[in-house]
Design a protein around this motif. Sequence first.
Motif, PDB file in Angstrom:
ATOM      1  N   GLN A 143       0.821  -1.210   0.000  1.00  0.00           N
ATOM      2  CA  GLN A 143       0.000   0.000   0.000  1.00  0.00           C
ATOM      3  C   GLN A 143       0.857   1.264   0.000  1.00  0.00           C
ATOM      4  O   GLN A 143       0.387   2.334  -0.324  1.00  0.00           O
ATOM      5  N   LEU A 144       2.109   1.125   0.405  1.00  0.00           N
ATOM      6  CA  LEU A 144       2.996   2.273   0.522  1.00  0.00           C
ATOM      7  C   LEU A 144       3.947   2.304  -0.664  1.00  0.00           C
ATOM      8  O   LEU A 144       5.155   2.138  -0.517  1.00  0.00           O
ATOM      9  N   ASP A 145       3.420   2.515  -1.867  1.00  0.00           N
ATOM     10  CA  ASP A 145       4.272   2.516  -3.052  1.00  0.00           C
ATOM     11  C   ASP A 145       5.146   3.755  -3.078  1.00  0.00           C
ATOM     12  O   ASP A 145       4.776   4.835  -2.597  1.00  0.00           O
ATOM     13  N   SER A 146       6.325   3.587  -3.666  1.00  0.00           N
ATOM     14  CA  SER A 146       7.349   4.631  -3.631  1.00  0.00           C
ATOM     15  C   SER A 146       6.889   5.925  -4.290  1.00  0.00           C
ATOM     16  O   SER A 146       7.118   7.022  -3.765  1.00  0.00           O
ATOM     17  N   ALA A 147       6.234   5.825  -5.422  1.00  0.00           N
ATOM     18  CA  ALA A 147       5.865   7.030  -6.173  1.00  0.00           C
ATOM     19  C   ALA A 147       4.905   7.913  -5.382  1.00  0.00           C
ATOM     20  O   ALA A 147       5.086   9.132  -5.300  1.00  0.00           O
ATOM     21  N   SER A 148       3.868   7.317  -4.800  1.00  0.00           N
ATOM     22  CA  SER A 148       2.894   8.129  -4.061  1.00  0.00           C
ATOM     23  C   SER A 148       3.513   8.732  -2.814  1.00  0.00           C
ATOM     24  O   SER A 148       3.210   9.868  -2.434  1.00  0.00           O
ATOM     25  N   LEU A 149       4.419   7.983  -2.173  1.00  0.00           N
ATOM     26  CA  LEU A 149       5.046   8.513  -0.970  1.00  0.00           C
ATOM     27  C   LEU A 149       6.043   9.622  -1.299  1.00  0.00           C
ATOM     28  O   LEU A 149       6.161  10.594  -0.545  1.00  0.00           O
ATOM     29  N   GLN A 150       6.748   9.478  -2.409  1.00  0.00           N
ATOM     30  CA  GLN A 150       7.657  10.550  -2.818  1.00  0.00           C
ATOM     31  C   GLN A 150       6.888  11.843  -3.067  1.00  0.00           C
ATOM     32  O   GLN A 150       7.320  12.927  -2.676  1.00  0.00           O
ATOM     33  N   SER A 151       5.729  11.722  -3.688  1.00  0.00           N
ATOM     34  CA  SER A 151       4.899  12.890  -3.950  1.00  0.00           C
ATOM     35  C   SER A 151       4.375  13.486  -2.645  1.00  0.00           C
ATOM     36  O   SER A 151       4.377  14.706  -2.458  1.00  0.00           O
ATOM     37  N   ALA A 152       3.942  12.615  -1.732  1.00  0.00           N
ATOM     38  CA  ALA A 152       3.409  13.101  -0.455  1.00  0.00           C
ATOM     39  C   ALA A 152       4.494  13.794   0.368  1.00  0.00           C
ATOM     40  O   ALA A 152       4.262  14.843   0.972  1.00  0.00           O
ATOM     41  N   LEU A 153       5.699  13.206   0.386  1.00  0.00           N
ATOM     42  CA  LEU A 153       6.793  13.820   1.126  1.00  0.00           C
ATOM     43  C   LEU A 153       7.188  15.160   0.519  1.00  0.00           C
ATOM     44  O   LEU A 153       7.538  16.109   1.232  1.00  0.00           O
ATOM     45  N   ALA A 154       7.122  15.246  -0.804  1.00  0.00           N
ATOM     46  CA  ALA A 154       7.471  16.507  -1.475  1.00  0.00           C
ATOM     47  C   ALA A 154       6.512  17.619  -1.071  1.00  0.00           C
ATOM     48  O   ALA A 154       6.906  18.795  -0.990  1.00  0.00           O
ATOM     49  N   GLN A 155       5.261  17.254  -0.809  1.00  0.00           N
ATOM     50  CA  GLN A 155       4.283  18.258  -0.381  1.00  0.00           C
ATOM     51  C   GLN A 155       4.517  18.685   1.071  1.00  0.00           C
ATOM     52  O   GLN A 155       4.334  19.844   1.415  1.00  0.00           O
ATOM     53  N   GLN A 156       4.913  17.730   1.913  1.00  0.00           N
ATOM     54  CA  GLN A 156       5.100  18.035   3.327  1.00  0.00           C
ATOM     55  C   GLN A 156       6.463  18.645   3.632  1.00  0.00           C
ATOM     56  O   GLN A 156       6.611  19.413   4.568  1.00  0.00           O
ATOM     57  N   PHE A 157       7.457  18.273   2.841  1.00  0.00           N
ATOM     58  CA  PHE A 157       8.818  18.747   3.077  1.00  0.00           C
ATOM     59  C   PHE A 157       9.343  19.444   1.827  1.00  0.00           C
ATOM     60  O   PHE A 157       8.914  19.192   0.719  1.00  0.00           O
ATOM     61  N   SER A 158      10.319  20.278   2.020  1.00  0.00           N
ATOM     62  CA  SER A 158      11.065  20.841   0.902  1.00  0.00           C
ATOM     63  C   SER A 158      12.495  21.016   1.376  1.00  0.00           C
ATOM     64  O   SER A 158      12.781  20.951   2.571  1.00  0.00           O
ATOM     65  N   ASP A 159      13.427  21.248   0.453  1.00  0.00           N
ATOM     66  CA  ASP A 159      14.820  21.419   0.859  1.00  0.00           C
ATOM     67  C   ASP A 159      14.981  22.628   1.762  1.00  0.00           C
ATOM     68  O   ASP A 159      15.881  22.699   2.583  1.00  0.00           O
ATOM     69  N   ASP A 160      14.092  23.602   1.596  1.00  0.00           N
ATOM     70  CA  ASP A 160      14.112  24.767   2.474  1.00  0.00           C
ATOM     71  C   ASP A 160      12.792  24.805   3.214  1.00  0.00           C
ATOM     72  O   ASP A 160      11.730  24.818   2.596  1.00  0.00           O
ATOM     73  N   ALA A 161      12.853  24.840   4.557  1.00  0.00           N
ATOM     74  CA  ALA A 161      11.632  24.751   5.365  1.00  0.00           C
ATOM     75  C   ALA A 161      10.870  26.063   5.442  1.00  0.00           C
ATOM     76  O   ALA A 161       9.902  26.173   6.166  1.00  0.00           O
ATOM     77  N   GLY A 162      11.310  27.071   4.671  1.00  0.00           N
ATOM     78  CA  GLY A 162      10.586  28.330   4.660  1.00  0.00           C
ATOM     79  C   GLY A 162      11.251  29.411   5.473  1.00  0.00           C
ATOM     80  O   GLY A 162      10.921  30.574   5.368  1.00  0.00           O
TER      81      GLY A 162
END
Length: 625
Positions: A143-162
């Motif tokens: 259920q935890l496929d790499s592509a969907s999790l990579q997308s979800a992490l990209a939304q929650q995190f970024s290289d710069d936290a703001g």
Amino acid sequence: MTRAIDQLEALGMLQTVDAALGRLLAAKSAKNGDIVGLAAALASAALAHGHSCLPLAALRDFVAELAEAAQAVVPNGLPAVDAMRAVLLTSNLVARDAGTAAALVFDRDERLYLRRYFVYEQTVAHALAARLGNSHSADSPAQLDSASLQSALAQQFSDDAGDGRRVDIDQRVAVLLALRSRLLIVSGGPGSGKTTTVLRLLALTVERALATGAPPPRIALAAPTGKAAARLSETLRARNGEHTHAAIPTAATTLHRLLGLTPARGRAQYDRRHPLSYDLVVIDEASMLDLALAARLCDALAPSTRLILLGDRDQLASVEAGRVFGALSHAAGAAGGYSPALAQWLQSILLQKVDIAAAPTPLADAFVELRGNHRFAGQGAIGRLAAALRRGDNAAVASIFAGGGAEASLTPVAMTALPHRIARELVPRYLDLAQAADANAAFAIADRFRALCALREGPFGVVAINAAIEHELRRRSDRTDADGWYPGRLVIVGSNDYRLGLFNGDIGVALPSGERGALEVWFRNADGSLRALPPLVLSACAPAYALTVHKAQGSEFDEVVVVLPDRDARVLTRELVYTAITRARKKVDVWSNTDILAGAIARSTQRWSGLADASHWIETEMHEQ
């Protein structure tokens, strides 16, 4: 029959309650009552020193420690360790496991427990093992496929936290582990991003549920003390704009409130028969969890409930028996990485190398240590002190203090100079409290500075230092009432008062109100609101200008003065100094001579428990389920 117990009690090495238990069991023993009773008395004494059990291998050292604390000499004629072991193995009052009703439990022919504390450890072991077993995983890897999790992490995190801070890869690992398992243990020092990480994993958990059409998870946030819960609530309110979904709480509660623990009830409202109705429970400042409270929490969790423990494994352990978070974290961290399958899965999502453990364990696969630091700017002195203290590196600590400048200083203070130091450097920090416009302004002033003491009693302890500060503040005040209250008085609640809704560690400040200027004592609620109470109803308050380091856990101040005594004491440990120094955001001044500080850094807290073998007994529990 109880000659040895009588001797140790007379010398002050045993407390009355320990000796009484020993005599009771000695009288009930079918044979060798003197040895059984002595063993029980010493196991009871170990609880007062924070241990949940007494390993026989440490018996001689523990007796010597009791003698040192009592300033006594170990009497002759105490039984040899091997003789005590032989008696315990055949005693009618000693069981080998929790399944046999007996007053004492002798686990693995080595660790002696009072039965209640053995049951506590087994309760924790069972609950953690249930959450680590494959049959209870939060989501299957499919259920935890790499592509969907990579997308979800990209939304929650970024290289710069703001705000210019780089997001640590460890934070992303923590989020992924939380999605994969029903147990997550996150250790990290101040400013490592524990709360930020949890907010993001909660947001991701809610989003995944909604995306599948499932209802959002029911989430509870709690902490062991009122102060820690209030601090977490403040952080949640400050970050409210980031994750605004209604399913994510905006306030935390104390564990006692969460479990429904009150003296009037006599037991917890929630337990194995009446579990908590939450899908996910997050415990902040879990390093303050004692064994009994941890067992009550585990007993109240439904089988499907996910558990997340946040803490700092290098901080002080709880005041009561047990060092649950520290033992679990050190056992998990000792693996040095993850199982090959988990490491490969993490790498497929993060696209970065993940360490593989030489001897992987289920507990290690549910653990992450956040190694970044966003509180202390760059290579600031406080951040470097924290790192050196974790290593126990005395030379590095001395070097940092020598070049710490305005951020970190070491100030030797002789007892004869202490009153002058208090009047010159501590009292002025609290004068503005009396002039505060309102309670919010007063709390803002109080949060700027605090004196933290290693001891409660003695000239360098909180009682004496608070008395000296308060004497001067009262002398300068023009309106001290008959009960000693005055505008700006800062107090701490010393015990839970369920009638008033006040809890041990809550901080209050007295301010005039109304046309007549009557004093009211203001407290902050968990949701950030304020309420006032008349001083007359407060029976268990003490001045809070100086706090013990234990009481200050879960707090942060801009500046801190750390007061160590002029003589060595067993409570002076590396963990105590680390906890005290890391309460400061911007500046710390340690009042101590170099020898006392060096001795404290060289001494690490030791707590005996079966949790030291966490990986082994959790795997055993998993096989038995």
